[in-house]
Enzyme design. Structure first.
Site: not given
Length: 199
Positions: A8, A14, A104
């Protein structure tokens, strides 16, 4: 124990609910963090071009909620019944719908801030009211023990607080739930040792 590799970005986002589960189950895993400038070169090799992905003994899983549910079953963070699982899933999807629609932006400018503030002003109160209603006077969202959706609420409300410090501050039951999640010894230890990131 399977060989886990989580890939990630170098942020919470997330990836953080997944990291919470690993901490909770005291499982070793490789926490691979991608810097934004390196992402364009890596993206073509990632299924569906999105992160996070989790490699389990060479098998690559994608979609953060699918990964979370898979690990939650192993960690004892699922429901005790099929109906409880459905309730957890419904709450997860409701929170995720809200998060996905959030505008975002990592560039701090007046236009981005205006869009974020407007979204939180209009979309947050209905969601937060429903979540607090779902929680009621219980310790956890579903059943009598912590589950994936409790982790999900804590991690994403923290991210939204990075954009708007007052997010959910007036929803005292939801704030108390965050404190309960963070009081779990394994989660408290992870929060203390995790890399410090903006999001």
């Amino acid at each position: 124990m399977p060989n886990y590799k989580l890939t990630y970005f170098n942020m919470r986002g997330r990836g953080e609910p997944i990291r919470y589960i690993f901490a909770y189950m005291n499982a070793e895993y490789e926490d691979i963090r991608i810097e934004p400038e390196n992402w364009p070169a890596i993206k073509p090799s990632i299924p569906y071009g999105k992160l996070p992905v989790l490699e389990v003994d060479g098998v690559i899983l994608h979609q953060s909620l699918a990964i979370g549910r898979y690990l939650a079953r192993k960690a004892g963070l699922s429901g005790k019944t099929d109906l409880d699982d459905a309730r957890i899933d419904a709450l997860l999807d409701s929170i995720d719908d809200f998060i996905t629609a959030f505008p975002w932006s990592y560039e701090v400018d007046a236009e981005a801030k205006k869009k974020q503030d407007e979204y939180l002003k209009t979309a947050a109160p209905p969601l937060l009211a429903e979540l607090e209603k779902s929680l009621g006077d219980k310790q956890w969202f579903v059943g009598d023990s912590v589950s994936l959706v409790d982790f999900y609420w804590d991690t994403f409300s923290e991210d939204l607080e990075s954009f708007h410090a007052d997010f959910a501050k007036d929803y005292h039951k939801l704030q108390a739930l965050k404190k309960r999640v963070r009081a779990i010894p394994a989660i408290a230890a992870w929060i203390k040792r995790r890399p410090i990131t903006k999001l």
